[in-house]
Design a protein around this motif. Structure first.
Motif, PDB file in Angstrom:
ATOM      1  N   GLU A 122       5.774 -54.184   7.324  1.00  0.00           N
ATOM      2  CA  GLU A 122       6.643 -53.356   6.256  1.00  0.00           C
ATOM      3  C   GLU A 122       7.867 -54.131   5.853  1.00  0.00           C
ATOM      4  N   ILE A 123       8.355 -53.711   4.858  1.00  0.00           N
ATOM      5  CA  ILE A 123       9.555 -54.338   4.250  1.00  0.00           C
ATOM      6  C   ILE A 123      10.669 -52.967   3.915  1.00  0.00           C
ATOM      7  N   PHE A 124      11.983 -53.140   4.081  1.00  0.00           N
ATOM      8  CA  PHE A 124      12.841 -52.088   3.642  1.00  0.00           C
ATOM      9  C   PHE A 124      12.549 -51.640   2.379  1.00  0.00           C
ATOM     10  N   SER A 125      12.691 -50.401   2.194  1.00  0.00           N
ATOM     11  CA  SER A 125      12.404 -49.534   0.908  1.00  0.00           C
ATOM     12  C   SER A 125      13.616 -48.606   0.435  1.00  0.00           C
ATOM     13  N   ARG A 130       9.520 -41.847   1.614  1.00  0.00           N
ATOM     14  CA  ARG A 130       8.685 -42.164   2.704  1.00  0.00           C
ATOM     15  C   ARG A 130       9.759 -42.999   3.629  1.00  0.00           C
ATOM     16  N   ILE A 131       9.912 -42.672   4.885  1.00  0.00           N
ATOM     17  CA  ILE A 131      10.598 -43.579   5.755  1.00  0.00           C
ATOM     18  C   ILE A 131       9.727 -44.978   6.233  1.00  0.00           C
ATOM     19  N   LYS A 132      10.232 -46.030   5.793  1.00  0.00           N
ATOM     20  CA  LYS A 132       9.487 -47.067   6.280  1.00  0.00           C
ATOM     21  C   LYS A 132      10.298 -47.504   7.820  1.00  0.00           C
ATOM     22  N   ILE A 133       9.220 -48.409   8.270  1.00  0.00           N
ATOM     23  CA  ILE A 133       9.800 -48.919   9.772  1.00  0.00           C
ATOM     24  C   ILE A 133      11.166 -49.639   9.662  1.00  0.00           C
ATOM     25  N   PRO A 134      11.109 -50.546   8.603  1.00  0.00           N
ATOM     26  CA  PRO A 134      12.514 -51.345   8.779  1.00  0.00           C
ATOM     27  C   PRO A 134      13.627 -50.487   8.292  1.00  0.00           C
ATOM     28  N   ASN A 135      13.603 -49.419   7.606  1.00  0.00           N
ATOM     29  CA  ASN A 135      14.644 -48.314   7.341  1.00  0.00           C
ATOM     30  C   ASN A 135      15.107 -47.675   8.550  1.00  0.00           C
ATOM     31  N   ALA A 136      14.040 -47.224   9.173  1.00  0.00           N
ATOM     32  CA  ALA A 136      14.201 -46.449  10.497  1.00  0.00           C
ATOM     33  C   ALA A 136      14.837 -47.301  11.688  1.00  0.00           C
ATOM     34  N   CYS A 137      14.259 -48.607  11.495  1.00  0.00           N
ATOM     35  CA  CYS A 137      15.017 -49.745  12.612  1.00  0.00           C
ATOM     36  C   CYS A 137      16.637 -49.988  12.394  1.00  0.00           C
ATOM     37  N   GLY A 139      18.316 -47.561  10.656  1.00  0.00           N
ATOM     38  CA  GLY A 139      19.043 -46.522  11.046  1.00  0.00           C
ATOM     39  C   GLY A 139      19.519 -46.256  12.582  1.00  0.00           C
ATOM     40  N   VAL A 140      18.809 -46.878  13.363  1.00  0.00           N
ATOM     41  CA  VAL A 140      19.114 -46.476  14.869  1.00  0.00           C
ATOM     42  C   VAL A 140      19.434 -47.864  15.434  1.00  0.00           C
ATOM     43  N   GLU A 141      19.814 -48.872  14.806  1.00  0.00           N
ATOM     44  CA  GLU A 141      20.030 -50.205  15.139  1.00  0.00           C
ATOM     45  C   GLU A 141      18.938 -50.926  16.176  1.00  0.00           C
ATOM     46  N   VAL A 142      17.844 -51.049  15.648  1.00  0.00           N
ATOM     47  CA  VAL A 142      16.620 -51.811  16.430  1.00  0.00           C
ATOM     48  C   VAL A 142      16.406 -53.013  15.608  1.00  0.00           C
ATOM     49  N   LYS A 143      16.278 -54.153  16.104  1.00  0.00           N
ATOM     50  CA  LYS A 143      15.844 -55.149  15.332  1.00  0.00           C
ATOM     51  C   LYS A 143      14.257 -55.247  15.090  1.00  0.00           C
ATOM     52  N   TYR A 144      14.220 -55.850  13.795  1.00  0.00           N
ATOM     53  CA  TYR A 144      12.653 -55.991  13.484  1.00  0.00           C
ATOM     54  C   TYR A 144      12.611 -57.318  12.634  1.00  0.00           C
ATOM     55  N   VAL A 145      11.323 -57.682  12.844  1.00  0.00           N
ATOM     56  CA  VAL A 145      10.803 -58.998  12.308  1.00  0.00           C
ATOM     57  C   VAL A 145       9.386 -58.648  11.829  1.00  0.00           C
ATOM     58  N   ASN A 146       9.095 -59.736  11.056  1.00  0.00           N
ATOM     59  CA  ASN A 146       7.683 -60.004  10.568  1.00  0.00           C
ATOM     60  C   ASN A 146       6.967 -60.877  11.585  1.00  0.00           C
ATOM     61  N   PRO A 147       5.775 -60.773  11.605  1.00  0.00           N
ATOM     62  CA  PRO A 147       4.762 -61.407  12.644  1.00  0.00           C
ATOM     63  C   PRO A 147       4.938 -62.919  12.523  1.00  0.00           C
ATOM     64  N   TYR A 148       5.423 -63.662  11.223  1.00  0.00           N
ATOM     65  CA  TYR A 148       5.627 -64.905  11.122  1.00  0.00           C
ATOM     66  C   TYR A 148       7.002 -65.321  11.828  1.00  0.00           C
ATOM     67  N   GLN A 149       7.872 -64.382  11.630  1.00  0.00           N
ATOM     68  CA  GLN A 149       9.288 -64.724  12.207  1.00  0.00           C
ATOM     69  C   GLN A 149       9.354 -64.692  13.772  1.00  0.00           C
TER      70      GLN A 149
END
Length: 164
Positions: A122-125, A130-137, A139-149
């Motif tokens: 998922e990418i920020f929207s 709709r709340i996307k995972i990157p947005n939620a991350c 929002g609460v300061e959780v790091k996120y990456v894509n699988p290739y990263q």
């Protein structure tokens, strides 16, 4: 040590696209190896989504119940913090409701509670529907990456055995 929690879409897209079981078993072996040393896993709710399918991915997950962590008491404060963020972040009520009843909510909360990095396609929207995972991350300061990263950061190598 960085620990990663994988979203459902990582498994599904890997199976359907880039890392099919039939032509790239090294990806799945790598997941098993990284899980055995405590670096890569997912959560029970993601496992449930995968097990709802009737395919080789469901069979793979069925053989690895330890790959999918159950919720625990340590996650409760993070669930509350994430819920508070979602309800105050100006998303449409229906979008908040869907998020709070989804595996994504639990994935981000468990990553928050355990200090893990979320892995998702998922990418920020900027949408408020709709709340996307990157947005939620974020929002609460959780790091996120894509699988290739993740794969690059962990220096995963899928090398053909030329002797075959």
């Amino acid at each position: 040590m960085t620990k990663y929690l994988l979203d459902t879409n990582v498994f599904i897209q890997a199976k359907n696209l880039h890392y099919g079981f039939d032509f790239c078993p090294a990806f799945w072996d790598w997941l098993d190896e990284q899980n055995s040393v405590g670096k890569v896993c997912s959560i029970e709710q993601v496992g449930d989504e995968i097990l709802a399918g009737d395919d080789e991915l469901a069979e793979w997950a069925r053989q690895r119940p330890g790959f999918f962590m159950p919720p625990d008491q340590a996650t409760a404060p993070s669930l509350g913090e994430l819920s508070h963020w979602a309800n105050g972040a100006e998303y449409e009520p229906a979008g908040v409701d869907v998020f709070l009843h989804s595996p994504d909510y639990h994935l981000v909360a468990q990553a928050h509670a355990r200090g893990c990095v979320v892995v998702t396609h998922e990418i920020f929207s900027p949408s408020t529907k709709r709340i996307k995972i990157p947005n939620a991350c974020l929002g609460v300061e959780v790091k996120y990456v894509n699988p290739y990263q993740m794969l690059r950061s962990e220096r995963a190598r899928f090398i053909l055995n030329r002797s075959l």
